[in-house]
Design an enzyme around this catalytic site. Structure first.
Site, mmCIF file in Angstrom:
data_model
loop_
_atom_site.group_PDB
_atom_site.id
_atom_site.type_symbol
_atom_site.label_atom_id
_atom_site.label_comp_id
_atom_site.label_asym_id
_atom_site.label_seq_id
_atom_site.Cartn_x
_atom_site.Cartn_y
_atom_site.Cartn_z
ATOM 1 N N GLU A 67 0.834 -1.210 0.000
ATOM 2 C CA GLU A 67 0.000 0.000 0.000
ATOM 3 C C GLU A 67 0.871 1.264 0.000
ATOM 4 O O GLU A 67 0.566 2.237 -0.686
ATOM 5 C CB GLU A 67 -0.951 -0.023 1.195
ATOM 6 C CG GLU A 67 -1.978 -1.148 1.071
ATOM 7 C CD GLU A 67 -2.883 -1.270 2.266
ATOM 8 O OE1 GLU A 67 -2.412 -1.757 3.322
ATOM 9 O OE2 GLU A 67 -4.055 -0.856 2.181
ATOM 10 N N GLU A 103 -4.215 -9.152 3.558
ATOM 11 C CA GLU A 103 -4.872 -8.801 4.818
ATOM 12 C C GLU A 103 -6.043 -9.701 5.168
ATOM 13 O O GLU A 103 -6.313 -9.967 6.336
ATOM 14 C CB GLU A 103 -5.359 -7.346 4.789
ATOM 15 C CG GLU A 103 -4.285 -6.298 4.965
ATOM 16 C CD GLU A 103 -3.619 -5.881 3.659
ATOM 17 O OE1 GLU A 103 -3.739 -6.619 2.657
ATOM 18 O OE2 GLU A 103 -2.968 -4.824 3.644
HETATM 19 C C1 LIG Z 1 -3.030 -1.669 7.255
HETATM 20 C C2 LIG Z 1 -2.551 -2.837 6.494
HETATM 21 O O1 LIG Z 1 -3.337 -3.010 5.347
HETATM 22 C C3 LIG Z 1 -2.627 -4.056 7.358
HETATM 23 C C4 LIG Z 1 -1.514 -5.015 7.085
HETATM 24 O O2 LIG Z 1 -0.560 -4.750 6.415
HETATM 25 S S1 LIG Z 1 -1.673 -6.517 7.857
HETATM 26 C C5 LIG Z 1 -0.203 -7.372 7.405
HETATM 27 C C6 LIG Z 1 -0.248 -7.895 6.007
HETATM 28 N N1 LIG Z 1 0.908 -8.697 5.791
HETATM 29 C C7 LIG Z 1 0.845 -10.022 5.865
HETATM 30 O O3 LIG Z 1 -0.191 -10.609 6.085
HETATM 31 C C8 LIG Z 1 2.144 -10.742 5.638
HETATM 32 C C9 LIG Z 1 2.352 -11.713 6.748
HETATM 33 N N2 LIG Z 1 3.613 -12.402 6.642
HETATM 34 C C10 LIG Z 1 3.796 -13.428 5.789
HETATM 35 O O4 LIG Z 1 2.939 -13.812 5.012
HETATM 36 C C11 LIG Z 1 5.130 -14.127 5.844
HETATM 37 O O5 LIG Z 1 5.619 -13.978 7.151
HETATM 38 C C12 LIG Z 1 6.179 -13.559 4.871
HETATM 39 C C13 LIG Z 1 5.751 -13.937 3.451
HETATM 40 C C14 LIG Z 1 6.310 -12.078 5.042
HETATM 41 C C15 LIG Z 1 7.550 -14.196 5.169
HETATM 42 O O6 LIG Z 1 7.439 -15.588 5.151
HETATM 43 P P1 LIG Z 1 8.672 -16.519 5.608
HETATM 44 O O7 LIG Z 1 9.881 -16.087 4.925
HETATM 45 O O8 LIG Z 1 8.192 -17.931 5.439
HETATM 46 O O9 LIG Z 1 8.913 -16.233 7.132
HETATM 47 P P2 LIG Z 1 7.935 -16.299 8.372
HETATM 48 O O10 LIG Z 1 8.424 -17.357 9.302
HETATM 49 O O11 LIG Z 1 6.511 -16.338 7.968
HETATM 50 O O12 LIG Z 1 8.178 -14.865 9.016
HETATM 51 C C16 LIG Z 1 9.441 -14.506 9.553
HETATM 52 C C17 LIG Z 1 9.193 -13.738 10.826
HETATM 53 O O13 LIG Z 1 8.602 -12.488 10.481
HETATM 54 C C18 LIG Z 1 7.440 -12.283 11.245
HETATM 55 N N3 LIG Z 1 6.496 -11.505 10.430
HETATM 56 C C19 LIG Z 1 6.154 -11.727 9.148
HETATM 57 N N4 LIG Z 1 5.295 -10.786 8.732
HETATM 58 C C20 LIG Z 1 5.110 -9.956 9.779
HETATM 59 C C21 LIG Z 1 4.338 -8.785 9.961
HETATM 60 N N5 LIG Z 1 3.605 -8.259 8.991
HETATM 61 N N6 LIG Z 1 4.371 -8.197 11.173
HETATM 62 C C22 LIG Z 1 5.119 -8.700 12.155
HETATM 63 N N7 LIG Z 1 5.879 -9.794 12.036
HETATM 64 C C23 LIG Z 1 5.863 -10.416 10.861
HETATM 65 C C24 LIG Z 1 6.921 -13.682 11.538
HETATM 66 O O14 LIG Z 1 6.081 -13.698 12.657
HETATM 67 C C25 LIG Z 1 8.210 -14.434 11.782
HETATM 68 O O15 LIG Z 1 8.629 -14.158 13.084
HETATM 69 P P3 LIG Z 1 9.434 -15.246 13.939
HETATM 70 O O16 LIG Z 1 10.695 -15.499 13.174
HETATM 71 O O17 LIG Z 1 9.616 -14.605 15.247
HETATM 72 O O18 LIG Z 1 8.539 -16.459 13.976
#
Ligand SMILES: C[C@H](O)CC(=O)SCCNC(=O)CCNC(=O)[C@H](O)C(C)(C)COP(=O)(O)OP(=O)(O)OC[C@H]1O[C@@H](n2cnc3c(N)ncnc32)[C@H](O)[C@@H]1OP(=O)(O)O
Length: 727
Positions: A118, A138
């Site tokens: 975004e 999301e």
């Molecule tokens: C206002 C906005 O519209 C609202 C938002 O943005 S909501 C957030 C949207 N983003 C997401 O949903 C992405 C979520 N994350 C993911 O899908 C995956 O973590 C990823 C593709 C980024 C990385 O995947 P991968 O490499 O397999 O590593 P993964 O083990 O999942 O994550 C690594 C670490 O980062 C953390 N992490 C990943 N995304 C995060 C996030 N958005 N916030 C905080 N921590 C996050 C994980 O909890 C993990 O922590 P840990 O090592 O302590 O367990």
């Protein structure tokens, strides 16, 4: 308090300010990062030596989106969140995108997800690497994009694609993003920043267009067509996820932008986001997000600094349904596999199954012919142990026969190298017993896959008290590589998943013998969110398995098994589930299930044998009551599993139930859901049913203790995280 992440601003001699998001591991947008981003933007816009701005993320990752760890604090008021609309409208839309004099370009590598994408879409152009992942996931967290994504993505890629990306939460690669127009150029990681800098200056000097995504209209379909697309999306969402509101909220917000204009859409997004952020669905899905990542953190095992050893070659014993599924999962992730069978006929059948598994992917367009051939070239069928001399891991998947398995493990000890991991896919037999004739107890481990093994996402890793931490770490790594969610559990009858869910069918049968309709139970349970009810599931698994498992439970937990003859009676009549075209349902040639009035006679007979009479109180059970009757005994067993140390933490049981049984993730998992009802309530219901229907419902000590304190069921960790547990 320590700040959680920051941004840094560096101004080059070319007059371009590079603002870098820094918040390891994924540069998530914490509240501190967002404040710092605003401060740096304000500075860049103010400074006379800055002509244009590039936004990027540190260490090859743009941003994984809003900081999900902050959700809990915002939800319960511990964290002061910026006022609604501050980030989305004031900072991103009015300050960054609306900057009158200085263009911004996003330089994207690694990932730009959620709030990350975004922020990038607010910039006036986006440069990306080919492999970067871009998406708005999301909805997988029960919310909608909250920084303007619902408005900008449709304007950049068109409504259909934008809805698809948001509703499925699936990211796309940089290459595809370029084709769609979401990014403006693809470059190598080395050229990323320099290209973005030049691009920003080109925009300033009007050599390239200065685009505010929010006001683009060329990609949006004409109103009539847009309405049709939205209508279709709504119908799909209602059908696919009838219990979920947030996909519909998302569609409504997108529609507002199209009908009433993007600014109105932005404000509707702000409103929808705020409501959804506090929903039970969001709380559950955020819990699942962290719980899923937490399964690989096993105290006493993964905190010892052990490095997983490389598994270069795997052997599988048994080419049946499970063995061939496991082989498929392994070759799909590029592991060379030896598949061993006892004769040519079985071997060929096993190899054919693997081939069919892969071919079905090719047919569905999920796999190229080239990948198919490459995967098949990784598997080799064998009839003896000669090739086992250099394997690093063996997974035994033969029939559930103790002496056969004992013999196999003794042979393995002779043929395999001393470092080789000796895993069994048993779902019922004690691993100590399996390894009894070996001296290799430290490398014996359970690798319990769920059928079909190449599809189901769960891998139960079963350790005994003698399994070495190194072997567990190795298997966790293999699990990750074959894209399974591993859950480490202790050695007991049924391990975690089957043990927890044994009472699932049991209580359903008890209800039926007391007069409740089979199909009414299945309907209530599927409406709750399970992929199928207990009776449809029993048909799918087959009564042979149900009876064999039942016997294990009678042997190990006789005091709490509901003994019914219903399934054996049907089995006697060659009604053994889906494979015989008759079980609790009847099946047509296409395996479509329909109710069968004939089952009444079996129910009547089993009711007589059990000496049970129809209970008029149960005749009018609400769907909520049915769900509680079926799931509270599951919660009760889950409490025992936790208390005995079979599971390391309650969240692991949540994930095990979701991944292994299809428990609805938007309810947070079995223990999370139980806590939403409260331990006191669960205890009192089980007590009431115990007095009416017997000890099958008797609450366990752990549940009784938690209820007496009014405490949550999850907020406890076993003292002994060892696998040792006697039922
Ligand atoms: C206002 C906005 O519209 C609202 C938002 O943005 S909501 C957030 C949207 N983003 C997401 O949903 C992405 C979520 N994350 C993911 O899908 C995956 O973590 C990823 C593709 C980024 C990385 O995947 P991968 O490499 O397999 O590593 P993964 O083990 O999942 O994550 C690594 C670490 O980062 C953390 N992490 C990943 N995304 C995060 C996030 N958005 N916030 C905080 N921590 C996050 C994980 O909890 C993990 O922590 P840990 O090592 O302590 O367990």
């Amino acid at each position: 308090m320590d700040k959680k992440g920051r941004t840094v601003l560096e101004v080059g001699a070319d007059g371009v300010a590079v603002i870098t998001l820094i918040n390891p591991p994924v540069n998530s947008l914490s509240i501190d990062v967002l404040h710092s981003l605003k401060a740096n933007y304000d500075e860049a816009l103010r400074r006379n030596d800055v002509k244009a701005i590039v936004v990027t993320g540190a260490k090859g990752k743009f941003s994984g989106g809003f900081d999900i760890t902050a959700f809990g604090g915002v939800q319960d008021g511990r964290t002061a969140a910026p006022k609604p609309g501050f980030v989305s409208v004031e900072v991103l839309t009015d300050t960054v995108e609306g900057a009158a004099s200085k263009p911004s370009v996003a330089a994207i590598d690694g990932l730009a997800l959620g709030g990350g994408l975004e922020v990038a879409m607010v910039c006036h152009a986006r440069i990306s690497t080919a492999g970067a992942q871009l998406g708005l996931p999301e909805l997988q967290l029960g919310i909608i994009p909250g920084f303007g994504g619902t408005q900008r993505l449709p304007r950049l890629v068109g409504l259909s694609k934008a809805l698809e990306m948001m509703l499925t939460s699936k990211p796309i690669k940089g290459e595809e993003a370029y084709t769609l127009g979401l990014v403006d150029a693809i470059v190598s990681p080395e050229e990323l920043i320099s290209t973005a800098r030049r691009w920003a200056l080109d925009i300033l000097e009007r050599r390239r267009p200065w685009v505010a995504s929010l006001y683009k209209t060329d990609k949006i379909e004409p109103l009539g067509e847009a309405r049709e697309i939205l209508k279709f999306a709504r119908a799909q969402a209602r059908k696919q996820a009838p219990n979920l509101k947030h996909p519909l909220v998302c569609i409504g917000v997108v529609e507002e932008g199209i009908v009433a204009g993007p600014r109105a859409g932005l404000w509707k997004e702000v409103e929808g986001f705020q409501v959804l952020l506090h929903s039970d669905t969001c709380k559950s899905l955020v819990h699942v997000f962290f719980a899923q990542r937490g399964t690989t953190k096993v105290p006493g095992v993964t905190n010892r600094g052990l490095v997983p050893r490389r598994v270069k070659k795997v052997a599988i014993l048994g080419g049946g349904l499970m063995g061939s599924g496991i082989a498929t999962a392994l070759i799909l992730s590029n592991y060379p596999v030896l598949l061993k069978e006892v004769n040519d006929k079985f071997l060929q059948a096993g190899l054919d199954r693997v081939k069919a598994n892969l071919q079905s992917r090719v047919k569905k367009g999920k796999m190229s012919q080239e990948k198919f051939e490459k995967s098949m070239s990784l598997i080799k069928g064998v009839l003896d142990y000669e090739g086992f001399r250099d394997v690093d891991m063996v997974i035994e998947a033969v029939i559930e026969n103790v002496s056969l398995k004992q013999q196999i493990f003794a042979d393995l000890e002779n043929y395999c190298p001393p470092h080789c991991i000796l895993a069994s896919n048993t779902s019922t037999i004690d691993l100590n017993l399996i390894g009894q004739k070996t001296k290799s107890q430290d490398r014996i481990i359970g690798a319990h896959f769920f059928s079909p093994a190449h599809v189901m996402p769960l891998l139960e890793i079963v350790r005994t008290e003698r399994t070495s931490p190194q072997v567990i770490v190795d298997l966790l790594d293999v699990g990750k590589k074959i894209k399974k969610t591993p859950v480490v559990v202790g050695n007991c009858t049924g391990f975690a998943v089957n043990r927890m869910f044994f009472p699932y069918t049991q209580s359903a049968i008890l209800l039926v013998e007391h007069g409740v309709d089979v199909y009414q139970i299945d309907k209530a349970v599927t409406k709750f969110g399970m992929p199928m009810g207990p009776f449809r599931l029993a048909d799918l698994v087959g009564f042979g398995v149900a009876v064999a498992t039942g016997m294990q439970y009678v042997e190990n937990f006789p005091e709490r098994v509901y003994k019914s003859m219903l399934i054996p009676l049907m089995q006697e009549d060659k009604r053994a589930g889906e494979t015989t075209r008759k079980g609790f349902y009847k099946y047509d040639a296409k395996r479509k299930a329909s109710p069968d009035p004939e089952i009444k006679k079996y129910i009547e007979k089993s009711r007589q044998i059990s000496g049970v009479s129809i209970d008029p109180k149960l005749a009018k059970l609400s769907e909520k009551d049915i769900v509680e009757f079926v799931f509270l005994p599951v919660v009760n067993e889950a409490c025992r599993v936790l208390d005995e140390g079979i599971a390391v933490k309650a969240a692991d049981l949540d994930i095990a139930g979701i991944m292994g049984m299809g428990f609805p993730p938007y309810r947070g998992g079995i223990m999370f859901w139980a806590d939403s009802l409260g331990s006191k309530y669960i205890y009192s219901r089980l007590q009431e049913w115990t007095s009416m229907y017997g000890d099958f419902f008797k609450p366990c000590t752990y549940l009784a203790e938690r209820a007496s304190k009014g405490a949550s069921l999850r907020g406890w960790r076993p003292q002994h995280s060892s696998s040792q547990a006697t039922p």
